[in-house]
Design a protein around this motif. Sequence first.
Motif, mmCIF file in Angstrom:
data_model
loop_
_atom_site.group_PDB
_atom_site.id
_atom_site.type_symbol
_atom_site.label_atom_id
_atom_site.label_comp_id
_atom_site.label_asym_id
_atom_site.label_seq_id
_atom_site.Cartn_x
_atom_site.Cartn_y
_atom_site.Cartn_z
ATOM 1 N N ALA A 396 0.684 -1.489 -0.428
ATOM 2 C CA ALA A 396 -0.006 0.295 0.529
ATOM 3 C C ALA A 396 0.984 1.397 -0.629
ATOM 4 O O ALA A 396 0.495 2.438 0.684
ATOM 5 N N VAL A 399 -0.949 4.317 -1.287
ATOM 6 C CA VAL A 399 -2.120 4.710 -0.252
ATOM 7 C C VAL A 399 -1.533 5.660 1.174
ATOM 8 O O VAL A 399 -2.298 6.442 1.183
ATOM 9 N N ILE A 400 -0.300 4.215 1.076
ATOM 10 C CA ILE A 400 -0.187 5.716 2.126
ATOM 11 C C ILE A 400 0.336 7.511 2.324
ATOM 12 O O ILE A 400 0.643 7.564 2.663
ATOM 13 N N GLU A 402 -0.719 8.767 -0.767
ATOM 14 C CA GLU A 402 -2.177 9.032 -0.812
ATOM 15 C C GLU A 402 -2.676 10.054 0.652
ATOM 16 O O GLU A 402 -3.500 10.734 0.299
ATOM 17 N N VAL A 403 -3.040 9.072 1.545
ATOM 18 C CA VAL A 403 -3.113 9.831 2.984
ATOM 19 C C VAL A 403 -3.151 10.462 3.460
ATOM 20 O O VAL A 403 -2.928 12.172 3.794
ATOM 21 N N ASN A 408 -5.545 9.613 8.179
ATOM 22 C CA ASN A 408 -6.803 8.364 8.332
ATOM 23 C C ASN A 408 -7.427 7.268 7.486
ATOM 24 O O ASN A 408 -6.917 7.639 6.164
ATOM 25 N N TYR A 409 -7.268 5.894 7.769
ATOM 26 C CA TYR A 409 -7.342 5.409 6.639
ATOM 27 C C TYR A 409 -9.129 4.524 6.583
ATOM 28 O O TYR A 409 -9.131 3.840 5.979
ATOM 29 N N SER A 411 -12.404 6.150 6.069
ATOM 30 C CA SER A 411 -12.705 6.039 4.860
ATOM 31 C C SER A 411 -12.383 5.689 3.910
ATOM 32 O O SER A 411 -13.046 6.052 2.783
ATOM 33 N N HIS A 412 -11.318 5.330 3.413
ATOM 34 C CA HIS A 412 -10.290 4.990 2.645
ATOM 35 C C HIS A 412 -10.481 3.077 1.319
ATOM 36 O O HIS A 412 -11.292 2.847 2.304
ATOM 37 N N HIS A 414 -9.252 1.338 0.225
ATOM 38 C CA HIS A 414 -8.050 0.281 0.462
ATOM 39 C C HIS A 414 -8.973 -0.364 1.738
ATOM 40 O O HIS A 414 -9.123 -1.628 1.493
ATOM 41 N N THR A 415 -9.402 0.336 2.337
ATOM 42 C CA THR A 415 -9.285 0.074 3.762
ATOM 43 C C THR A 415 -10.774 -1.248 3.523
ATOM 44 O O THR A 415 -10.816 -2.386 4.267
#
Length: 487
Positions: A396, A399-400, A402-403, A408-409, A411-412, A414-415
């Motif tokens: 990820a 993703v890291i 992007e956040v 926080n993750y 609402s992402h 990917h989660t």
Amino acid sequence: MRKIRSNSIEQTTPLLRWVSEGQIEEIHFATLEVLERTGVKVDHPEALQLLKDAGCIVNENRVRIPSWLVEECLRLAPRKIVVANRKGQRVMPLEKNRTYFGTGSDLPYTIDLETGKRRRSGKRDVERACRVMDFLPNYDFVMSYAIAADTNSKVSDLHQLEAMVTNTTKPMIVTAHDEINMRAQLEMAALVAGGKEELRKNPFMILYSEPISPLVHTNDGVGKMFACFEYGVPVVYTPGVLSGATTPVTKAGTIVLMNAEALAGVVMAQLKQKGAPIIIGGGATPMDMKTTATLYGSPETMMNYAIMTQLSQFYGIPNFTEAGCVNSPIPDAQAGMEAGNGILMAQLMGANLVHDVGYLEGGKTGSLTFLTMCNDYMDNARYMGRGTRIDEETMAVDVIDEVGPGGNYVSHEHTFKHFREEIWSSKQFNSSFWEIWEEQGSKSMEDKAEELTKHIVATHTSELLDGAIREGLNEIIAETEKVKSKK
């Protein structure tokens, strides 16, 4: 309540190796020395003749087996044995690193589901246990769990098989009192399968038979095994021992003696029929020197099983071992610790047939509630056994980025996409906050398991057998009862 779906079995690389490959070879060569120097006692006339004709030194019923013959028979034994379910579907391939869980057989006592009192087991307990295991997805095969002690003792094993095939479609492992009853069970299995040849093509039943430690192979034990090979039915031929009583007290000595007994079984099986489907392993429990109890839940037991599993993988022969069987008399914290440790080890070491799940009191008492609790222990172990997926998607990095810092993750996307597979969720474990737990009734894991078990018993039925087949099963039991009454 929705029925829990069956989980899939994945082949993974074992994460647990207890001893080195060199030490496994040492055990193998020590085993060959025992078979060649000390030998075994064989009480089955046909097996004795087969061994003599193959080049063994036979003195009355004492047989010394040369190393070359053991090695030759190990090469003949199948590396893969496929077991079907009652419907003929080939669902359980026994091969390296595939792990399957099931209960054991013949428990004399049961903790009553309604009263909570310990009492003698009966046929109804076999029926109920099979329905529970038919429902719960992490039980891949069944054994009778309880003894049908309220039936005619001469044919109680036949009653247990009838209860099993009537209440589950899953593969099953059976016990038999003697060769006569084994042949009756084979007739019953052929009837269910649609004929002897159908049973041979897709056997849904495995026999559990054993020598008597130390180093005795009985007439009935070998006779039952030979009868199964006529029908193409696989056989677990493994010793059940007490270290310090029927084997040396040392763990290595226990394993050498058990391995000698198992490999003698492999030799007899392959001399009877090349490629005979045999499964090795055994019950390697120490004896408590203070109480003489069988220490099912002890660390020594699982250490022995880890090495025995490595041995079976060294030979390329499927193995039969134990886990989830405990010394605690009730489903308490001790039972959870003993069962959970053993089940996890069995999964991580890549054992094949793991039986006795749900045994209490060192194999004397059963509890349907504990069977249900163990379903989650097995689910947990299987989750860990699948290992950690490491690839571009799971690392990820994008993703890291992007956040970013301070984000926080929750609402992402990917989660949402991965949380179900990345975070194990239990059906029975408590993971909520105290206030929510209280609002939901302050239930323990045992409370929740008991509720689920009662629901299963009240509502779940397996796919029914044809009425003519059920009538035929009862006729075989009645005929065998007549034969045994004349003896």
